[in-house]
Design a protein around this motif. Structure first.
Motif, PDB file in Angstrom:
ATOM      1  N   HIS A   3       0.832  -1.208   0.000  1.00  0.00           N
ATOM      2  CA  HIS A   3       0.000   0.000   0.000  1.00  0.00           C
ATOM      3  C   HIS A   3       0.865   1.255   0.000  1.00  0.00           C
ATOM      4  N   ARG A   4       1.923   1.237   0.806  1.00  0.00           N
ATOM      5  CA  ARG A   4       2.852   2.376   0.825  1.00  0.00           C
ATOM      6  C   ARG A   4       3.458   2.602  -0.552  1.00  0.00           C
ATOM      7  N   ARG A   5       3.795   1.512  -1.225  1.00  0.00           N
ATOM      8  CA  ARG A   5       4.404   1.634  -2.556  1.00  0.00           C
ATOM      9  C   ARG A   5       3.425   2.239  -3.552  1.00  0.00           C
ATOM     10  N   ARG A   6       2.156   1.852  -3.432  1.00  0.00           N
ATOM     11  CA  ARG A   6       1.140   2.362  -4.363  1.00  0.00           C
ATOM     12  C   ARG A   6       0.765   3.807  -4.080  1.00  0.00           C
ATOM     13  N   THR A   7       0.978   4.248  -2.845  1.00  0.00           N
ATOM     14  CA  THR A   7       0.489   5.573  -2.446  1.00  0.00           C
ATOM     15  C   THR A   7       1.615   6.529  -2.062  1.00  0.00           C
ATOM     16  N   LEU A   8       2.819   6.280  -2.543  1.00  0.00           N
ATOM     17  CA  LEU A   8       3.892   7.237  -2.281  1.00  0.00           C
ATOM     18  C   LEU A   8       3.461   8.627  -2.763  1.00  0.00           C
ATOM     19  N   PRO A   9       3.660   9.659  -1.945  1.00  0.00           N
ATOM     20  CA  PRO A   9       3.251  11.012  -2.354  1.00  0.00           C
ATOM     21  C   PRO A   9       3.869  11.429  -3.691  1.00  0.00           C
ATOM     22  N   GLU A  10       5.094  10.962  -3.944  1.00  0.00           N
ATOM     23  CA  GLU A  10       5.760  11.350  -5.183  1.00  0.00           C
ATOM     24  C   GLU A  10       5.038  10.839  -6.423  1.00  0.00           C
ATOM     25  N   LEU A  11       4.274   9.749  -6.289  1.00  0.00           N
ATOM     26  CA  LEU A  11       3.595   9.182  -7.457  1.00  0.00           C
ATOM     27  C   LEU A  11       2.570  10.150  -8.028  1.00  0.00           C
ATOM     28  N   ALA A  12       1.786  10.767  -7.159  1.00  0.00           N
ATOM     29  CA  ALA A  12       0.783  11.723  -7.634  1.00  0.00           C
ATOM     30  C   ALA A  12       1.457  12.943  -8.258  1.00  0.00           C
ATOM     31  N   GLU A  13       2.561  13.392  -7.652  1.00  0.00           N
ATOM     32  CA  GLU A  13       3.266  14.553  -8.189  1.00  0.00           C
ATOM     33  C   GLU A  13       3.914  14.228  -9.533  1.00  0.00           C
ATOM     34  N   VAL A  14       4.461  13.036  -9.642  1.00  0.00           N
ATOM     35  CA  VAL A  14       5.059  12.620 -10.916  1.00  0.00           C
ATOM     36  C   VAL A  14       3.982  12.578 -12.000  1.00  0.00           C
ATOM     37  N   ALA A  15       2.830  12.009 -11.673  1.00  0.00           N
ATOM     38  CA  ALA A  15       1.733  11.940 -12.651  1.00  0.00           C
ATOM     39  C   ALA A  15       1.280  13.340 -13.053  1.00  0.00           C
ATOM     40  N   ARG A  16       1.202  14.247 -12.064  1.00  0.00           N
ATOM     41  CA  ARG A  16       0.772  15.616 -12.366  1.00  0.00           C
ATOM     42  C   ARG A  16       1.770  16.303 -13.298  1.00  0.00           C
ATOM     43  N   LEU A  17       3.063  16.132 -13.008  1.00  0.00           N
ATOM     44  CA  LEU A  17       4.086  16.778 -13.837  1.00  0.00           C
ATOM     45  C   LEU A  17       4.150  16.158 -15.225  1.00  0.00           C
ATOM     46  N   GLU A  18       3.977  14.855 -15.305  1.00  0.00           N
ATOM     47  CA  GLU A  18       3.971  14.211 -16.623  1.00  0.00           C
ATOM     48  C   GLU A  18       2.805  14.725 -17.465  1.00  0.00           C
ATOM     49  N   GLU A  19       1.661  14.913 -16.833  1.00  0.00           N
ATOM     50  CA  GLU A  19       0.506  15.459 -17.552  1.00  0.00           C
ATOM     51  C   GLU A  19       0.785  16.896 -17.989  1.00  0.00           C
ATOM     52  N   ARG A  20       1.414  17.680 -17.080  1.00  0.00           N
ATOM     53  CA  ARG A  20       1.728  19.064 -17.423  1.00  0.00           C
ATOM     54  C   ARG A  20       2.746  19.129 -18.562  1.00  0.00           C
ATOM     55  N   LEU A  21       3.733  18.236 -18.554  1.00  0.00           N
ATOM     56  CA  LEU A  21       4.729  18.220 -19.629  1.00  0.00           C
ATOM     57  C   LEU A  21       4.086  17.865 -20.966  1.00  0.00           C
ATOM     58  N   THR A  22       3.124  16.976 -20.940  1.00  0.00           N
ATOM     59  CA  THR A  22       2.400  16.650 -22.168  1.00  0.00           C
ATOM     60  C   THR A  22       1.650  17.879 -22.681  1.00  0.00           C
ATOM     61  N   GLU A  23       1.004  18.595 -21.751  1.00  0.00           N
ATOM     62  CA  GLU A  23       0.300  19.820 -22.138  1.00  0.00           C
ATOM     63  C   GLU A  23       1.279  20.845 -22.707  1.00  0.00           C
ATOM     64  N   LEU A  24       2.450  20.959 -22.076  1.00  0.00           N
ATOM     65  CA  LEU A  24       3.439  21.933 -22.536  1.00  0.00           C
ATOM     66  C   LEU A  24       3.982  21.564 -23.915  1.00  0.00           C
ATOM     67  N   ARG A  25       4.217  20.274 -24.128  1.00  0.00           N
ATOM     68  CA  ARG A  25       4.702  19.853 -25.448  1.00  0.00           C
ATOM     69  C   ARG A  25       3.683  20.220 -26.530  1.00  0.00           C
ATOM     70  N   ASP A  26       2.414  19.978 -26.248  1.00  0.00           N
ATOM     71  CA  ASP A  26       1.368  20.323 -27.217  1.00  0.00           C
ATOM     72  C   ASP A  26       1.306  21.839 -27.425  1.00  0.00           C
ATOM     73  N   ALA A  27       1.428  22.577 -26.319  1.00  0.00           N
ATOM     74  CA  ALA A  27       1.358  24.037 -26.407  1.00  0.00           C
ATOM     75  C   ALA A  27       2.547  24.589 -27.188  1.00  0.00           C
ATOM     76  N   ILE A  28       3.724  23.993 -27.000  1.00  0.00           N
ATOM     77  CA  ILE A  28       4.919  24.445 -27.719  1.00  0.00           C
ATOM     78  C   ILE A  28       4.763  24.180 -29.219  1.00  0.00           C
ATOM     79  N   VAL A  29       4.252  23.014 -29.558  1.00  0.00           N
ATOM     80  CA  VAL A  29       4.023  22.709 -30.979  1.00  0.00           C
ATOM     81  C   VAL A  29       3.077  23.733 -31.587  1.00  0.00           C
ATOM     82  N   ALA A  30       1.992  24.041 -30.868  1.00  0.00           N
ATOM     83  CA  ALA A  30       1.023  25.012 -31.372  1.00  0.00           C
ATOM     84  C   ALA A  30       1.652  26.395 -31.498  1.00  0.00           C
ATOM     85  N   ALA A  31       2.454  26.785 -30.480  1.00  0.00           N
ATOM     86  CA  ALA A  31       3.087  28.114 -30.506  1.00  0.00           C
ATOM     87  C   ALA A  31       4.119  28.203 -31.623  1.00  0.00           C
TER      88      ALA A  31
END
Length: 247
Positions: free
Chosen positions: A26-54
């Motif tokens: 359970h600790r492995r599945r719920t490490l606080p860093e996992l949610a932050e990593v997922a959030r940043l990965e999603e943001r990087l995807t958004e940024l890549r798309d935004a950069i292509v558009a720009a």
């Protein structure tokens, strides 16, 4: 089912180890860093798309600016040609002179309008270039944050995995002391009851479901042989008797 009291006691040791492994998982599945990593990965995807558009917008503006500058050059060239004709004295007829002067004036106005268009496009392009720069800066910062978080996540994984490895080795050793049929029943019940297949009977209460057994059930357990495997009538988990069972 029959099993030596010592083997039944080992079920409690096994249960504690299994519960520890469940907590580690359970600790492995719920490490606080996992949610932050997922959030940043999603943001990087958004940024890549935004950069292509720009960058696409910058490219479109470059082509638009080039076309507008070509239009300015064409009008300027035509106006300069007409001005040379006017200055050469080759045109002497009053009507022709008037028409030529009118055309030069018209071309100059057209050139001025086109130059305004070029300036407006250049301003838009500067804004677009600045937007690309901002997005790339944010992307670089987010990438650095992601790498730092991933490192902390991996360190957390390593510590948990090491502890889980030690616990698993201990579990393997304990499981060898439990008869195969009793172990199979325990594993089945663990799967049915949230990871808890065996519990201590403590002062008349099942420590699996935390309910107090009624007098009839306690009398039944009290009368059972030491090697008989007894079950809680409420949750059906294996009940392990100890000196503190209240029998």
């Amino acid at each position: 089912m029959k099993a030596a009291p010592q083997a039944q006691q080992r079920l409690i040791d096994l249960q504690e180890l299994d519960s520890s492994l469940d907590r580690l998982a359970h600790r492995r599945r719920t490490l606080p860093e996992l949610a932050e990593v997922a959030r940043l990965e999603e943001r990087l995807t958004e940024l890549r798309d935004a950069i292509v558009a720009a960058e696409t917008a910058v490219g479109d503006l470059e082509r638009e600016q080039k076309k507008a500058e070509q239009d300015v050059d064409q009008v300027r060239t035509r106006a300069e040609r007409d001005q040379r004709r006017l200055d050469s004295g080759m045109v002497t007829a009053a009507r022709d002179l008037t028409n030529l002067q009118s055309e030069i004036a018209s071309l100059q106005r057209r050139q001025s309008d086109l130059e305004e268009v070029v300036l407006e496009i250049m301003e838009r392009r500067e804004e677009a270039d600045a937007q690309v720069a901002r997005l790339r800066s944010e992307q670089a910062t987010a990438q650095q944050e992601l790498e730092a978080l991933a490192a902390r996540r991996d360190t957390g994984f390593q510590k948990i995995d090491e502890e889980a490895g030690t616990t698993s080795a201990a579990r393997t050793a304990v499981a060898k002391d439990v008869p195969a049929d009793l172990l199979a029943l325990y594993e089945k019940l663990r799967g049915q009851h949230g990871g808890v297949g065996a519990a201590v009977l403590h002062r008349g209460s099942c420590q699996g479901c935390r309910l107090t057994l009624n007098t009839a059930d306690l009398n039944r357990i009290r009368a059972a042989a030491d090697d008989e495997v007894v079950r809680c009538e409420e949750c059906r988990r294996i009940l392990v008797r100890t000196a503190e069972s209240g029998l």
